[in-house]
Motif scaffolding. Structure first.
Motif, PDB file in Angstrom:
ATOM      1  N   LEU A 108       9.194  35.890 -13.295  1.00 16.18           N
ATOM      2  CA  LEU A 108       9.311  36.873 -14.366  1.00 16.18           C
ATOM      3  C   LEU A 108       8.106  37.800 -14.410  1.00 16.18           C
ATOM      4  O   LEU A 108       8.231  38.982 -14.731  1.00 16.18           O
ATOM      5  CB  LEU A 108       9.504  36.171 -15.711  1.00 16.18           C
ATOM      6  CG  LEU A 108      10.897  35.571 -15.910  1.00 16.18           C
ATOM      7  CD1 LEU A 108      10.949  34.773 -17.207  1.00 16.18           C
ATOM      8  CD2 LEU A 108      11.967  36.659 -15.918  1.00 16.18           C
TER       9      LEU A 108
ATOM     10  N   ALA B 202      18.428  34.824 -14.763  1.00 15.55           N
ATOM     11  CA  ALA B 202      18.176  34.014 -13.571  1.00 15.55           C
ATOM     12  C   ALA B 202      19.497  33.734 -12.874  1.00 15.55           C
ATOM     13  O   ALA B 202      20.567  33.762 -13.490  1.00 15.55           O
ATOM     14  CB  ALA B 202      17.502  32.698 -13.946  1.00 15.55           C
TER      15      ALA B 202
ATOM     16  N   THR C 132      22.058  34.292 -17.510  1.00 18.07           N
ATOM     17  CA  THR C 132      21.702  33.276 -16.524  1.00 18.07           C
ATOM     18  C   THR C 132      22.972  32.733 -15.885  1.00 18.07           C
ATOM     19  O   THR C 132      23.928  32.392 -16.578  1.00 18.07           O
ATOM     20  CB  THR C 132      20.911  32.142 -17.185  1.00 18.07           C
ATOM     21  OG1 THR C 132      19.745  32.683 -17.810  1.00 18.07           O
ATOM     22  CG2 THR C 132      20.491  31.100 -16.167  1.00 18.07           C
TER      23      THR C 132
ATOM     24  N   ILE D 174       9.324  29.801 -13.075  1.00 16.56           N
ATOM     25  CA  ILE D 174      10.015  30.847 -13.846  1.00 16.56           C
ATOM     26  C   ILE D 174       9.029  31.905 -14.314  1.00 16.56           C
ATOM     27  O   ILE D 174       9.310  33.112 -14.234  1.00 16.56           O
ATOM     28  CB  ILE D 174      10.776  30.204 -15.026  1.00 16.56           C
ATOM     29  CG1 ILE D 174      11.962  29.381 -14.491  1.00 16.56           C
ATOM     30  CG2 ILE D 174      11.263  31.265 -16.008  1.00 16.56           C
ATOM     31  CD1 ILE D 174      12.654  28.544 -15.547  1.00 16.56           C
TER      32      ILE D 174
ATOM     33  N   THR E  57      13.497  30.802 -19.538  1.00 13.41           N
ATOM     34  CA  THR E  57      13.442  32.223 -19.204  1.00 13.41           C
ATOM     35  C   THR E  57      13.225  33.060 -20.461  1.00 13.41           C
ATOM     36  O   THR E  57      12.383  33.971 -20.481  1.00 13.41           O
ATOM     37  CB  THR E  57      14.729  32.651 -18.485  1.00 13.41           C
ATOM     38  OG1 THR E  57      14.847  31.937 -17.248  1.00 13.41           O
ATOM     39  CG2 THR E  57      14.740  34.146 -18.218  1.00 13.41           C
TER      40      THR E  57
END
Length: 475
Positions: free
Chosen positions: A326, A293, A255, A322, A272
């Motif tokens: 995803l 991310a 991230t 999120i 995440t």
């Protein structure tokens, strides 16, 4: 693929031949003299919303991107993009999509190649005919300042300058702002990146991180996307990022967060990880090598599901946001649309994942609302509201990211779940992701899969929810 007539200029006269399998017709350009034209095969892959995007004369296998970012005001870059492709037919010329800065040179198989630009088309005339079935390598070098692409109802996208660097968000056709590319989601390829930036900046891209080489006040970051990727999902993010690394089971999670949002970096990273673990239970094995991310600073206020590492542009995402991005790693990235008209297969599925998260997530349950409750709440809306208009199966170009594509698309999936039951429904989702992994697919294929697994005739349901006008009443 039919031929497309293209005006022959001094550089292309006598060098441009008919290279399509379907032939051409001078009447395709009414009022023009056919004697002024040669024929280039496959300008555009026939997408109903982006007819000029892509080229059908070849299939790209791999892109190698070597890009140096100067860090000077204006964000100048110097880039060499190597395209490895296989000819689908004999090619005396071919095109790439490119709207970026001035081209320095083009070579094909290591030899200089003539080239011309017309709008988004970069036409390349190799020194020798490329036979059908042969693999070939083209290298395009350019230098200058890539920039964004404003497009009214679709927003601003492409290469976006930021306060301390740049970030790429290319959906639907912004990749050519910085990348010479066969720009259509049906031609997926692997990618490698070498991004060189001034000291103090970082460069993040898709896939697995590789070497980091520091030399002479500059740092080169290497990244590799080993799974086939649609061009609009390719990203580069350059800035003063704070990095977080962890794992979601076997999956490395990386991230990158702009310092402006550093207080939220850990929350985005942990959410995440949590969402990847949850989504694997819902949709099957995570389809890529890494997850993560990028939270960057341009005030665009939207996100893009760039492959393996979604970008959140100008805001800190909520849990549902999120989960949505995803879920796209399965639905949109691993299984891509074959044409943009079927965008509901991306957005409807990712929106329904949000509903499932509320229902079945780590903090899900009745206090957050079931998918059925969300469905009923939207179904109470008037038939002429944006929930139902336009139909998500045929939204039209300007409304391809309209509210109905997301919401009515998700409602279509819930109507399917109601009809076939949970066991068959979740089997359909997992089988869809498994069967079409690393490829592309269409709505009719999803209908056939749903009917095969459920043993039911579902034509009426999908017609009502995807193509009918107004609020579906019977299905």
């Amino acid at each position: 693929m039919n031929g497309v007539w293209v005006r022959a200029t001094a550089a292309t006269t006598a060098a441009v031949l008919l290279v399509t399998t379907g032939g051409g017709d001078a009447s395709a350009v009414p009022g023009e003299d056919p004697a002024d034209y040669g024929v280039i095969g496959g300008f555009g892959l026939g997408d109903p919303y982006f007819p000029h995007a892509g080229n059908g004369g070849y299939d790209v296998q791999h892109y190698d991107v070597d890009l140096t970012y100067s860090g000077r005001k204006g964000g100048e870059v110097d880039a060499a993009v190597t395209v490895n492709a296989r000819a689908a037919q004999s090619l005396s010329a071919f095109s790439l999509d490119f709207r970026g800065p001035a081209i320095s040179s083009v070579t094909v198989e290591g030899r200089p190649a003539r080239h011309e630009r017309d709008g988004q088309e970069l036409m390349i005339i190799p020194p020798r005919m490329i036979p059908a079935g042969q693999t070939f390598t083209a290298v395009v070098r350019y230098a200058g300042r890539p920039g964004p692409m404003p497009d009214g109802p679709l927003g601003t996208y492409g290469w976006i300058p930021t306060r301390d660097g740049a970030v790429v968000l290319s959906q639907p056709d912004g990749a050519p702002t910085w990348l010479p590319v066969n720009d259509h989601p049906s031609d997926k390829a692997t990618y490698s990146f070498r991004i060189t930036v001034p000291k103090g900046l970082r460069a993040v891209a898709n896939g697995r991180p590789g070497r980091v080489v520091r030399r002479g006040g500059r740092t080169t970051y290497e990244w590799a996307e080993d799974s086939p990727m649609a061009s609009y999902l390719a990203t580069v993010a350059i800035g003063r990022f704070r990095m977080r690394r962890g794992r979601a089971g076997r999956i490395p999670v990386i991230t990158a967060v702009d310092p402006k949002f550093r207080g939220s970096a850990e929350r985005v990273h942990r959410t995440t990880i949590k969402a990847v673990r949850w989504a694997e239970k819902m949709f099957g094995r995570y389809p890529f090598a890494t997850a993560g991310a990028v939270v960057d600073d341009p005030q665009l206020d939207y996100a893009l599901e760039t492959q393996e590492r979604p970008v959140y542009a100008g805001f800190v995402p909520s849990e549902e946001f999120i989960v949505h991005e995803l879920a796209h790693q399965w639905f949109g990235n691993s299984v891509s649309v074959r044409n943009w008209r079927d965008i509901w297969l991306n957005e409807g599925f990712a929106t329904y994942a949000e509903w499932l998260w509320r229902e079945r997530g780590e903090r899900g349950g009745r206090h957050r609302g079931t998918a059925e409750q969300v469905f009923r709440r939207y179904y109470r809306m008037p038939g002429d509201s944006s929930v139902f208009r336009p139909p998500p199966g045929v939204p039209g170009r300007k409304d391809m990211f309209g509210f109905s594509v997301y919401t009515r698309g998700a409602m279509c999936l819930h109507a399917l779940r109601r009809r076939v039951g949970d066991r068959a429904f979740f089997a359909i989702l997992r089988e869809w992701a498994r069967t079409h992994r690393d490829g592309s697919a269409t709505t009719p294929e999803f209908v056939r899969l749903s009917e095969r697994i459920s043993g039911r005739d579902l034509d009426g349901l999908f017609r009502a929810w995807l193509y009918g006008k107004g609020k579906p009443r019977r299905w």
